[in-house]
Design an enzyme around this catalytic site. Structure first.
Site, short mmCIF file in Angstrom:
data_model
loop_
_atom_site.label_atom_id
_atom_site.label_comp_id
_atom_site.label_asym_id
_atom_site.label_seq_id
_atom_site.Cartn_x
_atom_site.Cartn_y
_atom_site.Cartn_z
N HIS A 46 2.86 6.07 -2.44
CA HIS A 46 3.95 7.04 -2.43
C HIS A 46 4.94 6.90 -3.58
O HIS A 46 5.64 7.86 -3.90
CB HIS A 46 4.69 6.97 -1.09
CG HIS A 46 3.80 7.20 0.08
ND1 HIS A 46 3.18 8.41 0.32
CD2 HIS A 46 3.38 6.38 1.08
CE1 HIS A 46 2.45 8.33 1.41
NE2 HIS A 46 2.54 7.11 1.88
N ARG A 97 0.84 -1.21 0.00
CA ARG A 97 0.00 0.00 0.00
C ARG A 97 0.87 1.25 0.00
O ARG A 97 0.63 2.20 -0.74
CB ARG A 97 -0.92 0.00 1.22
CG ARG A 97 -1.72 1.27 1.37
CD ARG A 97 -1.99 1.53 2.87
NE ARG A 97 -2.50 2.85 3.08
CZ ARG A 97 -1.75 3.92 3.33
NH1 ARG A 97 -0.43 3.82 3.38
NH2 ARG A 97 -2.29 5.09 3.52
#
Length: 144
Positions: A104, A99
């Protein structure tokens, strides 16, 4: 504990898993070439992980355990409470790592790994959902 919150999050998790199953590719190469499929699968995987974290934190908040300091610690807390296995806790912590990369560092996603998750990793979400369903009025037979 507010079981309605868990039920709503379980329903959202169901939708994410269903959407992943509908849009997963037959091969990693196919996934790597299809930007729309990548977006749909990645978004739903990250949502599924976040929903599991949210449920874990909600359950831990109602226990006598200290609040988790990281997303991964939320799954450790559930294992300590005996609600999920240590093995599932470790796999869910790894899902948090995915995730974080997806959110990011989207450009560095390994589509071979994502492809494998969509075919082999969804059972972890189902097992997690079954564990959370035992805490709701719907019981353990709630499926994802």
């Amino acid at each position: 504990m507010d079981t309605l919150i868990l039920q709503e999050k379980l329903e959202a998790l169901r939708r994410c898993v269903r959407r992943i199953e509908e849009r997963r590719a037959d091969s990693a190469g196919e996934l790597g070439k299809d930007l729309d499929r990548q977006d749909i699968v990645t978004l739903n995987l990250t949502r599924a992980v976040q929903l599991c974290v949210d449920m874990a934190v909600h359950v831990i908040a109602e226990s006598e355990q200290m609040a988790p300091q990281t997303m991964g610690e939320a799954f450790e807390g559930l294992a300590k409470l005996g609600l999920i296995s240590e093995a599932l806790s470790l796999r869910m912590k790894a899902a948090v790592g995915f995730r974080n990369i997806a959110i990011h560092q989207y450009q560095s996603i390994d589509w071979d790994i994502v492809h494998a998750i969509t075919w082999k990793g969804l059972e972890d979400f189902r097992n997690f959902a079954r564990a959370m369903a035992t805490l709701t009025d719907n019981g353990p037979n709630t499926s994802v």
